[in-house]
Enzyme design. Structure first.
Site, PDB file in Angstrom:
ATOM      1  N   CYS A   8     -74.802  65.179  91.566  1.00  0.00           N
ATOM      2  CA  CYS A   8     -73.520  65.373  92.238  1.00  0.00           C
ATOM      3  C   CYS A   8     -73.534  66.657  93.077  1.00  0.00           C
ATOM      4  O   CYS A   8     -74.300  67.578  92.792  1.00  0.00           O
ATOM      5  CB  CYS A   8     -72.406  65.442  91.195  1.00  0.00           C
ATOM      6  N   ASP A 131     -66.497  64.405  81.107  1.00  0.00           N
ATOM      7  CA  ASP A 131     -66.871  65.735  81.598  1.00  0.00           C
ATOM      8  C   ASP A 131     -66.161  66.774  80.728  1.00  0.00           C
ATOM      9  O   ASP A 131     -65.141  66.474  80.092  1.00  0.00           O
ATOM     10  CB  ASP A 131     -66.427  65.871  83.071  1.00  0.00           C
TER      11      ASP A 131
HETATM   12  O1  LIG Z   1     -68.693  70.042  91.799  1.00  0.00           O
HETATM   13  C1  LIG Z   1     -67.565  70.452  92.036  1.00  0.00           C
HETATM   14  O2  LIG Z   1     -67.397  71.502  92.656  1.00  0.00           O
HETATM   15  C2  LIG Z   1     -66.376  69.696  91.565  1.00  0.00           C
HETATM   16  C3  LIG Z   1     -65.136  70.012  92.072  1.00  0.00           C
HETATM   17  C4  LIG Z   1     -64.019  69.344  91.625  1.00  0.00           C
HETATM   18  C5  LIG Z   1     -64.127  68.358  90.667  1.00  0.00           C
HETATM   19  C6  LIG Z   1     -65.374  68.040  90.144  1.00  0.00           C
HETATM   20  C7  LIG Z   1     -66.498  68.701  90.588  1.00  0.00           C
HETATM   21  N1  LIG Z   1     -67.742  68.400  90.096  1.00  0.00           N
HETATM   22  C8  LIG Z   1     -67.986  67.402  89.142  1.00  0.00           C
HETATM   23  C9  LIG Z   1     -69.436  67.178  88.977  1.00  0.00           C
HETATM   24  O3  LIG Z   1     -70.235  67.640  89.719  1.00  0.00           O
HETATM   25  C10 LIG Z   1     -69.914  66.322  87.904  1.00  0.00           C
HETATM   26  O4  LIG Z   1     -69.254  65.108  87.967  1.00  0.00           O
HETATM   27  C11 LIG Z   1     -69.801  66.970  86.552  1.00  0.00           C
HETATM   28  O5  LIG Z   1     -68.597  67.654  86.428  1.00  0.00           O
HETATM   29  C12 LIG Z   1     -70.970  67.828  86.239  1.00  0.00           C
HETATM   30  O6  LIG Z   1     -70.844  69.109  86.630  1.00  0.00           O
HETATM   31  P1  LIG Z   1     -71.826  70.258  86.063  1.00  0.00           P
HETATM   32  O7  LIG Z   1     -71.289  70.722  84.754  1.00  0.00           O
HETATM   33  O8  LIG Z   1     -71.751  71.303  87.104  1.00  0.00           O
HETATM   34  O9  LIG Z   1     -73.194  69.669  85.949  1.00  0.00           O
END
Ligand SMILES: O=C(O)c1ccccc1NCC(=O)[C@H](O)[C@H](O)COP(=O)(O)O
Length: 223
Positions: A8, A131
């Site tokens: 993502c 999440d």
């Molecule tokens: O990535 C972002 O900045 C974001 C902003 C707003 C809502 C969700 C967002 N990201 C979600 C993700 O990238 C993934 O679905 C998930 O949350 C994993 O994130 P991570 O803990 O950074 O691997």
């Protein structure tokens, strides 16, 4: 069934290409201005064209209105909408009907009580993404690199496919899968050097670990 791997918050042609060549199933594009991974519609259009059906294009939005979703449809033409805000069941139904795309609803998890929303969403969503619940003062509801207690999903009996996310990286995803029995993993921060900057080597390592994890978790469960 093979594990779904989603990266993502991709935002450059180079890191998108790394993810596609590594064989990911889904590539996620963030349309949420406060995020360090936010894409303009123009960049979304270019990155979307680059995918060329090698993976499913996922548009991540947070409580977006119809005009915003219209613009994203026009630029990225996503295969799936990932709804990462407080969208209601009725709003999910409306988005599916209006845009004709499957929706993946992100469900924030901190305690068992957070799972009470599942029957409602399960009736409409095509997939659930678990999440970590963001702290109240966070500038965004996800993509913070924080895990949740995977044991909360240990006894989950959901008829819908679900993915796990939140603080995953190459070294912990096998354990997350063993506990949650999710059919997919989603990562953003765990393949970045700093928030918003994807690292090609970390992307490759994550996909390698994800592909190896199926065997590893099967091995663990027969011991
Ligand atoms: O990535 C972002 O900045 C974001 C902003 C707003 C809502 C969700 C967002 N990201 C979600 C993700 O990238 C993934 O679905 C998930 O949350 C994993 O994130 P991570 O803990 O950074 O691997």
């Amino acid at each position: 069934m093979s594990l779904l791997v989603k990266i993502c918050g991709l935002s450059t042609p180079e890191t998108l290409e790394t993810a596609l060549e590594a064989g990911v199933d889904m590539v996620g594009f963030v349309f949420f201005p406060p995020s360090p991974r936010h894409l303009s519609l123009e960049l979304g259009r270019d990155l979307g064209r680059q995918v060329k059906r090698r993976a499913l294009k996922v548009a991540l939005t947070v409580d977006a209105d119809n005009a915003t979703l219209d613009n994203i449809m026009d630029s990225l033409s996503p295969d799936i909408f990932q709804l990462h805000g407080g969208e209601s069941v009725a709003r999910l139904r409306d988005i599916k009907q209006r845009f004709g795309r499957p929706v993946m609803k992100a469900v924030p998890v901190a305690t068992a009580a957070d799972l009470a929303v599942l029957p409602g969403y399960a009736a409409v969503a095509d997939r659930i993404l678990f999440d970590a619940r963001a702290p109240k003062d966070a500038t965004r509801p996800g993509g913070l690199g924080a895990p949740f207690d995977w044991h909360l999903l240990e006894k989950l009996d959901l008829k819908l496919p679900y993915m796990v996310s939140g603080g995953l990286h190459a070294d912990n995803l096998t354990e997350a899968l063993r506990i949650t029995r999710a059919s997919g993993v989603d990562v953003s921060s765990g393949v970045e050097s700093v928030p918003g900057v994807k690292d090609p080597e970390m992307i490759k390592a994550f996909v390698r670990a994800a592909r190896a994890s199926k065997d590893a978790s099967q091995e663990l469960s027969v011991r």
